[in-house]
Enzyme design. Structure first.
Site, PDB file in Angstrom:
ATOM      1  N   GLY A 181     -10.324  -6.248   1.693  1.00 23.08           N
ATOM      2  CA  GLY A 181     -11.676  -5.947   2.154  1.00 23.08           C
ATOM      3  C   GLY A 181     -11.936  -6.814   3.377  1.00 23.08           C
ATOM      4  CB  SER A 212      -5.506  -6.601   2.495  1.00 24.10           C
ATOM      5  OG  SER A 212      -6.050  -6.312   3.734  1.00 24.10           O
ATOM      6  CB  ALA A 213      -9.246  -9.834   2.485  1.00 23.20           C
ATOM      7  CG  HIS A 248      -3.374  -4.164   6.779  1.00 26.33           C
ATOM      8  ND1 HIS A 248      -3.160  -3.072   5.986  1.00 26.33           N
ATOM      9  CD2 HIS A 248      -4.288  -4.926   6.117  1.00 26.33           C
ATOM     10  CE1 HIS A 248      -3.923  -3.157   4.888  1.00 26.33           C
ATOM     11  NE2 HIS A 248      -4.609  -4.266   4.943  1.00 26.33           N
ATOM     12  CD  GLU A 304      -0.606  -0.591   6.450  1.00 26.61           C
ATOM     13  OE1 GLU A 304      -0.115   0.556   6.431  1.00 26.61           O
ATOM     14  OE2 GLU A 304      -1.792  -0.827   6.743  1.00 26.61           O
TER      15      GLU A 304
END
Lengths: 235, 235
Positions: free
Chosen positions: B90, B122-123, B159, B194
């Protein structure tokens, strides 16, 4: 009276630095022999001197001299004396950090409110809004605040990009990022595509260039605004 | 002993949430009946409950229950009691702000150093590095610090995207942004594509998945590291 050009980008694909804006800049800075350049955003990490030289080369084409603000012992009085001011793109976190560190933020806000012609591109445009919170840049340095100059009563997202529906990349689209911003903030955000700019004359804001811009408001469906539109209604 | 999976993304194009990682997660969380989920990053602004439900659906496939950390009155003692922890993706600015606000940062750092199995995507992966300064996210909220958990002695760029040489967009490439970071910071940065993840066992860090990763160091040419590589040398 405010007299500001806020451009999405300095350079169009295949064009030279500032080339597409030069006819507009010739009018915008018509009373200036010299403008002062704020090189703090340092795109790609280049030096203040290198960056200023690049800008000087472009403005030479319209017979305007350029002096980097980093050359002044007292940048605040330089801002007050400026005939015109240009802040170039690069990294917005760095730019904002340097504006605060050099105590320029307030003095710059005042000078431009009082009529000093201003040009911003990319990061230099981001700072014209209420906060820098809709920048695309990487947080390479921790600024004392995200608050910026507030010459326009909304935020900008320069280099605005529509989602690429062919992409297999799972990173957030620009629209998703702005939606995340609006989960916590009510400030409108204008997505300004490359080749567009805002022309600010006093309280009147006009969308210039050949493209539409995309307006995002909290809890509302985004809206396309045609080029040439009067954007003074955005608050 | 640290036991961490740090994934570039939760989801591959065309796949379901966490699907590509489930075989690995079954092993990683083999001693867990329930894991605690940190939903603070709220992708696209969804609620903590919605986000936790999505995660629970994925973990149900490997018979692991999921409880959102936001449901606990005292999230710090929940972290200490956790059998396993997952922090989802997020917005990294939001995630880091919430971790500080809820006084979880230190307690989380300790729990995972002492062996609680951890998954980040991710985050949730960004925060495993020394700072969040190489996130791709928008600064939608002002965190008290950019400092993060430091379980690995470098920073991540999840990413990670190679420059699209066909693109006519003039915004900075990922590589340019990381170069700007390195104009001011000496911390190495690993661009994690990714489908890649880091497997951390104690001090040993292994690159997993089918892709290479790109290592950026200050003043050096970037380097491609093959999948399967031992990355424990990066400091």
């Amino acid at each position: 009276m405010k007299n500001i050009i806020i451009a999405s980008t300095s350079t169009l694909h295949g064009g030279d630095y500032l080339d597409y804006l030069l006819p507009e800049l010739k009018l915008h800075f018509k009373d200036c022999k010299t403008i002062f350049f704020i090189p703090y955003a340092r795109p790609g990490g280049i030096s203040h001197d290198e960056y200023t030289a690049k800008v000087a080369l472009a403005f030479a084409k319209i017979n305007i001299a350029v002096k980097g603000i980093h050359k002044f012992e007292d940048p605040t009085s330089a801002i007050q004396d400026a005939q015109g001011i240009f802040t170039g793109g690069g990294n917005t976190f760095l730019l904002v950090s340097q504006l605060y560190k050099n105590n320029i933020m307030t003095i710059l806000a005042e000078a431009v409110k009082n009529g000093t012609p201003y040009l911003g591109t990319s990061a230099g445009s981001n700072i014209c809004g209420l906060t820098m919170q809709t920048t695309n840049d990487m947080p390479i340095i921790y600024p004392p605040s995200f608050k910026t100059l507030g010459w326009i009563p909304f935020n900008l997202n320069p280099h605005y990009l529509d989602a690429d529906k062919q992409s297999q990349h799972m990173g957030e689209t620009r629209e998703t990022r702005i939606k995340e911003f609006h989960a916590f903030n009510s400030v409108p955000v204008l997505g300004l595509r490359e080749g567009s700019w805002l022309d600010v004359k006093g309280e009147k804001i006009t969308l210039k260039g050949n493209l539409s811009a995309r307006l995002f408001r909290q809890n509302q469906i985004p809206e396309e605004l045609e080029n040439g539109s009067d954007l003074s209604f955005i608050k």
